[in-house]
Design an enzyme around this catalytic site. Structure first.
Site, PDB file in Angstrom:
ATOM      1  N   SER A  57      -3.095  -7.525   3.185  1.00 48.17           N
ATOM      2  CA  SER A  57      -3.269  -7.383   4.636  1.00 48.17           C
ATOM      3  C   SER A  57      -3.645  -8.723   5.249  1.00 48.17           C
ATOM      4  O   SER A  57      -3.153  -9.092   6.327  1.00 48.17           O
ATOM      5  CB  SER A  57      -4.380  -6.373   4.938  1.00 48.17           C
ATOM      6  N   ARG A 111      -2.122  -6.008  -8.293  1.00 44.98           N
ATOM      7  CA  ARG A 111      -0.990  -6.903  -8.039  1.00 44.98           C
ATOM      8  C   ARG A 111      -0.864  -7.962  -9.118  1.00 44.98           C
ATOM      9  O   ARG A 111       0.199  -8.226  -9.638  1.00 44.98           O
ATOM     10  CB  ARG A 111      -1.148  -7.612  -6.681  1.00 44.98           C
ATOM     11  N   HIS A 157       0.836  -1.211   0.000  1.00 46.04           N
ATOM     12  CA  HIS A 157       0.000   0.000   0.000  1.00 46.04           C
ATOM     13  C   HIS A 157       0.873   1.263   0.000  1.00 46.04           C
ATOM     14  O   HIS A 157       0.569   2.232  -0.686  1.00 46.04           O
ATOM     15  CB  HIS A 157      -0.887   0.057   1.258  1.00 46.04           C
ATOM     16  N   LYS A 204     -16.868  -7.591   6.342  1.00 43.71           N
ATOM     17  CA  LYS A 204     -16.152  -8.539   7.193  1.00 43.71           C
ATOM     18  C   LYS A 204     -15.609  -7.754   8.382  1.00 43.71           C
ATOM     19  O   LYS A 204     -15.274  -6.589   8.262  1.00 43.71           O
ATOM     20  CB  LYS A 204     -15.008  -9.169   6.407  1.00 43.71           C
TER      21      LYS A 204
HETATM   22  O1  PNS Z   1      -9.023  -2.641   0.366  1.00 37.44           O
HETATM   23  P1  PNS Z   1     -10.335  -3.125  -0.182  1.00 37.44           P
HETATM   24  O2  PNS Z   1     -11.106  -3.845   0.899  1.00 37.44           O
HETATM   25  O3  PNS Z   1     -10.192  -3.935  -1.429  1.00 37.44           O
HETATM   26  O4  PNS Z   1     -11.188  -1.787  -0.568  1.00 37.44           O
HETATM   27  C1  PNS Z   1     -12.486  -1.874  -1.048  1.00 37.44           C
HETATM   28  C2  PNS Z   1     -13.166  -0.484  -1.043  1.00 37.44           C
HETATM   29  C3  PNS Z   1     -13.118   0.116   0.340  1.00 37.44           C
HETATM   30  C4  PNS Z   1     -12.459   0.438  -2.014  1.00 37.44           C
HETATM   31  C5  PNS Z   1     -14.636  -0.682  -1.512  1.00 37.44           C
HETATM   32  O5  PNS Z   1     -15.225  -1.705  -0.777  1.00 37.44           O
HETATM   33  C6  PNS Z   1     -15.503   0.568  -1.340  1.00 37.44           C
HETATM   34  O6  PNS Z   1     -15.298   1.555  -2.012  1.00 37.44           O
HETATM   35  N1  PNS Z   1     -16.468   0.513  -0.407  1.00 37.44           N
HETATM   36  C7  PNS Z   1     -17.348   1.633  -0.112  1.00 37.44           C
HETATM   37  C8  PNS Z   1     -18.790   1.296  -0.491  1.00 37.44           C
HETATM   38  C9  PNS Z   1     -19.038   1.531  -1.978  1.00 37.44           C
HETATM   39  O7  PNS Z   1     -18.845   2.617  -2.491  1.00 37.44           O
HETATM   40  N2  PNS Z   1     -19.449   0.486  -2.682  1.00 37.44           N
HETATM   41  C10 PNS Z   1     -19.782   0.612  -4.085  1.00 37.44           C
HETATM   42  C11 PNS Z   1     -18.693   0.136  -5.012  1.00 37.44           C
HETATM   43  S1  PNS Z   1     -18.885  -1.596  -5.228  1.00 37.44           S
END
Ligand code: PNS
Length: 160
Positions: free
Chosen positions: A128, A90, A17, A41
């Site tokens: 993570s 990745r 990150h 989760k």
């Molecule tokens: O590190 P991650 O868990 O892959 O990040 C995922 C994240 C936080 C970018 C994504 O879950 C997110 O943007 N969540 C906020 C809710 C949202 O906007 N959802 C609509 C897009 S599917």
């Protein structure tokens, strides 16, 4: 001034990150690392812990701010007046999920663009959850996470 947002769970932030944040910070005037508050989760670290670990790990980047967000990412983007979402890639296996997120966000907010930064090969296996799993079984993860994250993992899981 062009501002980008790098969203994620950051539970916890890893060296992978940090690499993506460094690359994005060099391309934009300002980068907001946006930490999602409510994870579906259950998170290992609270949002305050995740934020302070990220802040500490990114202290060397003066144009980076760490903020928490809840709800839809596109709403946060509009609130921040940013049109650029940064995500790290990745491997090909990331693509399907990332493609879905990017398409959904485009549907919700067509003016916002998702931009991908490809990670360095040495970080391509890092996540993570893998870091936490390896640590929980006593594996060495010092070189995979910032020092503050390593310290907090030891505090949280004192067995090792
Ligand atoms: O590190 P991650 O868990 O892959 O990040 C995922 C994240 C936080 C970018 C994504 O879950 C997110 O943007 N969540 C906020 C809710 C949202 O906007 N959802 C609509 C897009 S599917």
């Amino acid at each position: 001034m062009v501002k980008a947002v790098y969203p994620g769970s950051f539970d916890p932030i890893t060296n992978g990150h940090v690499y993506i944040a460094e690359r994005a910070a060099s391309l934009f005037d300002e980068l907001v690392v946006a930490i999602l508050v409510n994870l579906q989760k259950k998170a290992t670290f609270t949002v305050d812990e995740r934020s302070s670990m990220a802040r500490e790990a990114l202290i060397h980047l003066p144009n980076v701010k760490v903020k928490a967000f809840d709800g839809l990412l596109v709403d946060f983007m509009r609130q921040e007046r940013s049109r650029a979402i940064i995500r790290g890639l990745r491997a090909l296996s990331d693509f399907e999920y990332e493609f879905q997120l990017a398409q959904m966000n485009r549907e919700l907010a067509p003016e916002i663009e998702t931009l991908f930064i490809v990670t360095e090969a040495r970080y391509s296996y890092l996540s993570s959850s893998v870091v936490k799993e390896v640590f929980s079984f006593g594996g060495a993860i010092q070189d995979m996470v910032p020092p503050g994250v390593y310290r907090r993992l030891r505090e949280k899981f004192p067995r090792f």
